[in-house]
Motif scaffolding. Sequence first.
Motif, PDB file in Angstrom:
ATOM      1  N   ALA A 124       3.031  24.839  36.082  1.00 34.65           N
ATOM      2  CA  ALA A 124       3.856  24.962  34.876  1.00 34.65           C
ATOM      3  C   ALA A 124       5.087  25.815  35.165  1.00 34.65           C
ATOM      4  O   ALA A 124       6.194  25.494  34.724  1.00 34.65           O
ATOM      5  N   VAL A 125       4.901  26.892  35.919  1.00 36.64           N
ATOM      6  CA  VAL A 125       6.016  27.771  36.275  1.00 36.64           C
ATOM      7  C   VAL A 125       7.016  27.005  37.147  1.00 36.64           C
ATOM      8  O   VAL A 125       8.230  27.074  36.924  1.00 36.64           O
ATOM      9  N   LYS A 126       6.521  26.263  38.114  1.00 41.69           N
ATOM     10  CA  LYS A 126       7.395  25.484  38.994  1.00 41.69           C
ATOM     11  C   LYS A 126       8.203  24.466  38.193  1.00 41.69           C
ATOM     12  O   LYS A 126       9.408  24.301  38.408  1.00 41.69           O
ATOM     13  N   GLN A 127       7.540  23.789  37.273  1.00 42.46           N
ATOM     14  CA  GLN A 127       8.220  22.783  36.455  1.00 42.46           C
ATOM     15  C   GLN A 127       9.314  23.439  35.617  1.00 42.46           C
ATOM     16  O   GLN A 127      10.451  22.960  35.572  1.00 42.46           O
ATOM     17  N   TYR A 128       8.991  24.535  34.979  1.00 48.28           N
ATOM     18  CA  TYR A 128       9.955  25.250  34.136  1.00 48.28           C
ATOM     19  C   TYR A 128      11.161  25.705  34.967  1.00 48.28           C
ATOM     20  O   TYR A 128      12.312  25.453  34.608  1.00 48.28           O
ATOM     21  N   LEU A 129      10.887  26.374  36.089  1.00 45.21           N
ATOM     22  CA  LEU A 129      11.984  26.892  36.907  1.00 45.21           C
ATOM     23  C   LEU A 129      12.791  25.771  37.557  1.00 45.21           C
ATOM     24  O   LEU A 129      14.000  25.918  37.755  1.00 45.21           O
ATOM     25  N   SER A 130      12.159  24.652  37.874  1.00 48.71           N
ATOM     26  CA  SER A 130      12.910  23.512  38.414  1.00 48.71           C
ATOM     27  C   SER A 130      13.947  23.034  37.417  1.00 48.71           C
ATOM     28  O   SER A 130      15.103  22.803  37.766  1.00 48.71           O
ATOM     29  N   PHE A 131      13.539  22.878  36.148  1.00 46.28           N
ATOM     30  CA  PHE A 131      14.483  22.449  35.125  1.00 46.28           C
ATOM     31  C   PHE A 131      15.609  23.457  34.960  1.00 46.28           C
ATOM     32  O   PHE A 131      16.760  23.087  34.767  1.00 46.28           O
ATOM     33  N   LYS A 132      15.277  24.725  35.034  1.00 45.83           N
ATOM     34  CA  LYS A 132      16.285  25.770  34.814  1.00 45.83           C
ATOM     35  C   LYS A 132      17.227  25.938  36.006  1.00 45.83           C
ATOM     36  O   LYS A 132      18.422  26.171  35.828  1.00 45.83           O
ATOM     37  N   LEU A 133      16.706  25.883  37.226  1.00 47.40           N
ATOM     38  CA  LEU A 133      17.487  26.282  38.398  1.00 47.40           C
ATOM     39  C   LEU A 133      18.055  25.138  39.236  1.00 47.40           C
ATOM     40  O   LEU A 133      19.015  25.344  39.965  1.00 47.40           O
ATOM     41  N   ASN A 134      17.474  23.960  39.152  1.00 53.80           N
ATOM     42  CA  ASN A 134      17.936  22.856  40.004  1.00 53.80           C
ATOM     43  C   ASN A 134      19.324  22.361  39.656  1.00 53.80           C
ATOM     44  O   ASN A 134      19.946  21.654  40.429  1.00 53.80           O
ATOM     45  N   GLN A 135      19.823  22.727  38.497  1.00 51.63           N
ATOM     46  CA  GLN A 135      21.125  22.243  38.059  1.00 51.63           C
ATOM     47  C   GLN A 135      22.290  23.032  38.668  1.00 51.63           C
ATOM     48  O   GLN A 135      23.428  22.620  38.560  1.00 51.63           O
ATOM     49  N   HIS A 136      21.999  24.143  39.299  1.00 51.46           N
ATOM     50  CA  HIS A 136      23.067  24.990  39.842  1.00 51.46           C
ATOM     51  C   HIS A 136      23.450  24.565  41.257  1.00 51.46           C
ATOM     52  O   HIS A 136      22.599  24.200  42.044  1.00 51.46           O
ATOM     53  N   ASP A 137      24.737  24.667  41.574  1.00 50.33           N
ATOM     54  CA  ASP A 137      25.186  24.341  42.925  1.00 50.33           C
ATOM     55  C   ASP A 137      25.406  25.588  43.774  1.00 50.33           C
ATOM     56  O   ASP A 137      25.910  25.518  44.874  1.00 50.33           O
ATOM     57  N   ARG A 138      25.038  26.737  43.238  1.00 47.76           N
ATOM     58  CA  ARG A 138      25.046  27.983  44.006  1.00 47.76           C
ATOM     59  C   ARG A 138      23.727  28.693  43.719  1.00 47.76           C
ATOM     60  O   ARG A 138      23.028  28.347  42.779  1.00 47.76           O
ATOM     61  N   GLU A 139      23.408  29.668  44.541  1.00 50.01           N
ATOM     62  CA  GLU A 139      22.140  30.369  44.336  1.00 50.01           C
ATOM     63  C   GLU A 139      22.174  31.189  43.051  1.00 50.01           C
ATOM     64  O   GLU A 139      23.168  31.833  42.733  1.00 50.01           O
ATOM     65  N   VAL A 140      21.072  31.132  42.336  1.00 52.64           N
ATOM     66  CA  VAL A 140      20.894  31.893  41.109  1.00 52.64           C
ATOM     67  C   VAL A 140      19.521  32.554  41.176  1.00 52.64           C
ATOM     68  O   VAL A 140      18.522  31.904  41.498  1.00 52.64           O
ATOM     69  N   PHE A 141      19.478  33.843  40.895  1.00 58.95           N
ATOM     70  CA  PHE A 141      18.220  34.593  40.864  1.00 58.95           C
ATOM     71  C   PHE A 141      17.878  34.873  39.406  1.00 58.95           C
ATOM     72  O   PHE A 141      18.697  35.407  38.658  1.00 58.95           O
ATOM     73  N   ALA A 142      16.670  34.481  39.002  1.00 57.90           N
ATOM     74  CA  ALA A 142      16.258  34.621  37.605  1.00 57.90           C
ATOM     75  C   ALA A 142      14.918  35.345  37.512  1.00 57.90           C
ATOM     76  O   ALA A 142      14.156  35.408  38.478  1.00 57.90           O
ATOM     77  N   VAL A 143      14.666  35.866  36.319  1.00 57.54           N
ATOM     78  CA  VAL A 143      13.378  36.518  36.052  1.00 57.54           C
ATOM     79  C   VAL A 143      12.815  35.960  34.752  1.00 57.54           C
ATOM     80  O   VAL A 143      13.538  35.774  33.775  1.00 57.54           O
ATOM     81  N   MET A 144      11.526  35.656  34.797  1.00 53.80           N
ATOM     82  CA  MET A 144      10.784  35.289  33.599  1.00 53.80           C
ATOM     83  C   MET A 144      10.053  36.551  33.153  1.00 53.80           C
ATOM     84  O   MET A 144       9.249  37.101  33.908  1.00 53.80           O
ATOM     85  N   LEU A 145      10.353  37.004  31.949  1.00 53.74           N
ATOM     86  CA  LEU A 145       9.757  38.217  31.408  1.00 53.74           C
ATOM     87  C   LEU A 145       8.575  37.800  30.524  1.00 53.74           C
ATOM     88  O   LEU A 145       8.744  37.033  29.576  1.00 53.74           O
ATOM     89  N   LEU A 146       7.385  38.293  30.860  1.00 54.42           N
ATOM     90  CA  LEU A 146       6.159  37.849  30.204  1.00 54.42           C
ATOM     91  C   LEU A 146       5.467  38.988  29.465  1.00 54.42           C
ATOM     92  O   LEU A 146       5.542  40.149  29.887  1.00 54.42           O
ATOM     93  N   ASP A 147       4.750  38.635  28.397  1.00 56.84           N
ATOM     94  CA  ASP A 147       3.961  39.651  27.691  1.00 56.84           C
ATOM     95  C   ASP A 147       2.604  39.806  28.388  1.00 56.84           C
ATOM     96  O   ASP A 147       2.352  39.189  29.431  1.00 56.84           O
ATOM     97  N   SER A 148       1.730  40.594  27.803  1.00 57.10           N
ATOM     98  CA  SER A 148       0.451  40.890  28.463  1.00 57.10           C
ATOM     99  C   SER A 148      -0.464  39.673  28.559  1.00 57.10           C
ATOM    100  O   SER A 148      -1.382  39.654  29.373  1.00 57.10           O
ATOM    101  N   GLN A 149      -0.240  38.656  27.731  1.00 58.89           N
ATOM    102  CA  GLN A 149      -1.011  37.412  27.825  1.00 58.89           C
ATOM    103  C   GLN A 149      -0.270  36.345  28.636  1.00 58.89           C
ATOM    104  O   GLN A 149      -0.686  35.188  28.670  1.00 58.89           O
ATOM    105  N   HIS A 150       0.832  36.727  29.259  1.00 59.70           N
ATOM    106  CA  HIS A 150       1.666  35.862  30.100  1.00 59.70           C
ATOM    107  C   HIS A 150       2.392  34.779  29.319  1.00 59.70           C
ATOM    108  O   HIS A 150       2.707  33.720  29.857  1.00 59.70           O
ATOM    109  N   HIS A 151       2.674  35.046  28.039  1.00 59.22           N
ATOM    110  CA  HIS A 151       3.581  34.205  27.268  1.00 59.22           C
ATOM    111  C   HIS A 151       5.003  34.630  27.616  1.00 59.22           C
ATOM    112  O   HIS A 151       5.263  35.804  27.870  1.00 59.22           O
TER     113      HIS A 151
END
Length: 158
Positions: A43-70
Amino acid sequence: MHHYQFSTPTDSWSETAQQILDTAANIIAERYQRGDVFSNPDAVKQYLSFKLNQHDREVFAVMLLDSQHHLIDYKELFFGTIDSASVYPREVVRHVLNSNAAAVIFGHNHPSGDCTPSQADRRLTSRLQNALATIDVPVLDHIVVGEKCCSFAERGWL
């Protein structure tokens, strides 16, 4: 006789494609915010693929999660060539504290398409892990997005 006009991709076409990818990523995020959690690497790979594959330069991102990993928030923090000198642990820690995140997942893209993590990627992840350990926030994974996705957790590097 009919005359057909063929249009070539333009900036507006690129913007439309960008909107479609963002919408797909948001649908995935909403599904996980409603009950499921980002504890499944696929699920994480799918989400990040949609978010990051569109860029033509490197982009570093962070997913901020709560204690239940939402997902609390997704932030693209650093752009350009990603290396240990261009990613500032202090900035990452600041975003984690501001969002009151209990855990994080990092992601960045390799525009070349090769998702193999470099030694610099591993060093950077280690630096960020150490910085976040001081505030008791674990790094659950670091996903490198290329044509495929590579997970640090699946490789036993975290």
